[in-house]
Design a protein around this motif. Sequence first.
Motif, short mmCIF file in Angstrom:
data_model
loop_
_atom_site.label_atom_id
_atom_site.label_comp_id
_atom_site.label_asym_id
_atom_site.label_seq_id
_atom_site.Cartn_x
_atom_site.Cartn_y
_atom_site.Cartn_z
N ILE A 96 -20.42 8.93 -19.57
CA ILE A 96 -19.67 7.91 -20.68
C ILE A 96 -18.57 7.52 -19.85
CG2 ILE A 96 -18.00 7.85 -22.82
CD1 ILE A 96 -20.29 9.96 -23.71
N ARG A 97 -17.60 8.61 -19.16
CA ARG A 97 -16.84 7.36 -18.43
C ARG A 97 -16.87 6.80 -17.03
NH1 ARG A 97 -14.87 13.80 -18.94
NH2 ARG A 97 -15.45 13.68 -16.46
N GLU A 98 -18.01 7.08 -16.55
CA GLU A 98 -18.36 5.44 -16.10
C GLU A 98 -18.96 4.42 -16.34
OE1 GLU A 98 -18.60 5.92 -12.67
OE2 GLU A 98 -18.52 7.99 -12.03
N LEU A 99 -19.27 4.42 -17.48
CA LEU A 99 -19.76 2.95 -18.36
C LEU A 99 -18.50 2.80 -18.40
CD1 LEU A 99 -22.17 4.50 -20.71
CD2 LEU A 99 -22.42 2.39 -18.53
N LEU A 100 -17.48 3.53 -18.63
CA LEU A 100 -15.78 2.61 -19.49
C LEU A 100 -15.14 2.43 -18.39
CD1 LEU A 100 -14.85 5.63 -22.02
CD2 LEU A 100 -15.50 3.22 -22.74
N ARG A 101 -15.60 2.30 -17.09
CA ARG A 101 -14.59 2.09 -16.35
C ARG A 101 -15.40 0.78 -16.07
NH1 ARG A 101 -15.73 7.02 -11.43
NH2 ARG A 101 -14.49 8.52 -12.38
N ASN A 102 -16.04 0.15 -16.18
CA ASN A 102 -16.50 -1.58 -16.09
C ASN A 102 -16.04 -1.93 -17.61
OD1 ASN A 102 -17.52 -3.63 -15.93
ND2 ASN A 102 -18.55 -3.03 -14.28
N PRO A 124 -17.04 16.63 -26.52
CA PRO A 124 -16.18 15.16 -25.44
C PRO A 124 -15.53 16.14 -24.65
CG PRO A 124 -15.47 15.15 -27.66
CD PRO A 124 -17.02 16.54 -27.84
N GLN A 125 -14.59 15.82 -23.34
CA GLN A 125 -13.65 16.30 -22.46
C GLN A 125 -12.73 15.22 -22.56
OE1 GLN A 125 -15.30 16.10 -18.91
NE2 GLN A 125 -16.77 17.84 -18.95
N LYS A 126 -11.07 16.32 -22.30
CA LYS A 126 -10.18 15.12 -22.67
C LYS A 126 -9.91 14.01 -22.62
CE LYS A 126 -6.35 17.44 -23.05
NZ LYS A 126 -5.38 18.80 -21.96
N SER A 127 -10.55 13.89 -20.49
CA SER A 127 -10.34 12.86 -20.75
C SER A 127 -11.27 12.15 -20.49
CB SER A 127 -10.80 12.97 -18.69
OG SER A 127 -12.11 13.67 -18.58
N THR A 128 -13.03 12.43 -21.57
CA THR A 128 -13.82 10.75 -22.77
C THR A 128 -12.81 10.86 -23.21
OG1 THR A 128 -15.30 12.76 -21.17
CG2 THR A 128 -15.58 10.84 -23.16
#
Length: 613
Positions: A96-102, A124-128
């Motif tokens: 999810i975080r990889e997708l959110l980077r773009n 979900p993790q905090k960073s997510t």
Amino acid sequence: MAIQSSSGCSSSLAYFPAARNSGKSISTLRSNLKTFPFLSLPWGNLSSLPTVNYSASPPLSLEEAAASPPMVEFIYKVRNSEDLRQTQVGNFNKFIRELLRNPNTGEAAVEFYEKAKEKVGFRPQKSTLISLLKFLVRSKKWDSIPSLAQDLKKYQVFPDEITCARLISICVKRRKFRVAEMLLEAFEINGGNAGSAFDAAMRGYNKLHMYSSTIAVYERVKSAGILLDPGGYLPIMEAHAKLGNSNNVVELFDEMQAKENTDSNRFSTQIYEILFSALGKSGQAFKAVEYFKEMAMKGISPTASMYSSLISSFAQSKHVEAAEELMEEAKEKKMLKDPALFLELVLMYVENGMVEKSLDVVKTMKAANLKVSDCIFCAIVNGYAKQRGFHEAAKVHEKLISQGIEPGQVTYASILNVYCSLELYSNAENMFREMIERGFNKCVVAYSTMIMMYGKRGKLKEAMKLMAKMKERGCEPNVWIYNALIDFHGRRKNLRQVEKLWKEMKRRKVGADRITYTSVIGAYNKAQELEKCIHFYQEFRLNGGLIDRAMAGIMVGVFSKMSRIDKLVKLLHDIKAEGTGWDERLYRSASNALRDAGLEMQPNWMKGTDSVQ
């Protein structure tokens, strides 16, 4: 409520433009696609994805970029819930975080997150969650944030304090108050770490002047037992101060002091400034001085703002000695920096009959290299005019001019009135000419004074020319100017000009008042056009106008001349009902008119029921 994608379907088209980090994104997606079989690509297998090393490639020029198709096109499809349930949850958060980077794959990340929540064991993790929140705020998907706020409470996963505060600040700033309330409700569960979020909300509401909302947030803080640091007391004290709740400001200050937090010294200056301002505005200047002395004992240095607030509060309450004592203290410390303070001092001296001391204020300002404002100059001139007469006002004006102090629009208007009252008409004309040359050519008060001057001297042609000049310069005449000109022309029976001015008023939508109608009716009465008098009187009454003695005196004569006794009697009853009162001249006119009509009892009725002044 599920987080909604703006696409409205289960697929998202994403473009990866030529950029230095695209190679990394592609390689990351290669590995993630192997992990998640429910994501499919338009190509048959992973080997069809090209590997590009952008670190060694120069960036495309604008022409090349425009001519080339997108480097890679991905279509992510979430097949169905069954595929998701058969997939491991280990790398969901990372993907999810990889997708959110773009930014182009952000919506796909939101869709994936919604599907991932259906997977047993997913958390979900905090960073997510932070990444999702940032994306939704950045993308202005405000309707999706409340759902994510519910997830914060459900999973008991909260962003750090700084992120919470920033999210709330952005929501309030952009007036997304419902979203801010939902987030605050979630952060409230976080206990001790929620203080920064609530502090950000209070500060945000204060910036929007929504002080009642600030107070409501603070009540939530108290009821939830959330601890505020000393800086958190600033916005709630400011809100109460702005609303005039000085007692609440003092209570909050005492509450903060009782905690004996050493960190409070960082905010002490701002807190004391709010305290002194609130007490001063509520007329508790001496109580403010007590706190001021306590502050000095704590070793906290006073500021120019504090001195200004304290001196102003004494000046407004006319405590001359206390104001002067503080002023001398501030002068020694070179903390007299607020021009508004000096205006308060001038007004204090003027209202206390000590107008000469206002010149000492000017000396103090010049010594501190502060410019004497137009308002201060005008206040001194008007003070002398009121207490020492127009001659002294003219002298002090010339004295201040000789000291290099320049008048502004307000002072020019005041000195014009002084010269006209002294009948120094050439001085007034010269001053008006100077005023116009300096660019102050849109002062209605100055034009009104000059037009009145010409009218009283019988120079109606000059008065009309000046009004024409006034309109050419973009300054709209007001009802005072029209009233004066109508009155001047009416006294000379210039009915043509009276009608012209009346029609111009209507055309320019300048509302006629009682003086206007009295002048118009008086003009037609002098010209013996009595039907016109009745017409304008009836219009005046239909518009809700109340009768004064001037209007009553004219209309008593009009109705008497026309033998309209019924109208005369009604007029007299209206005068009584509206409490206009009688003077000797009006009473005599009405009595004579009634006796001439054979109504002997009416004068006795007037005399017996209304006092003659």
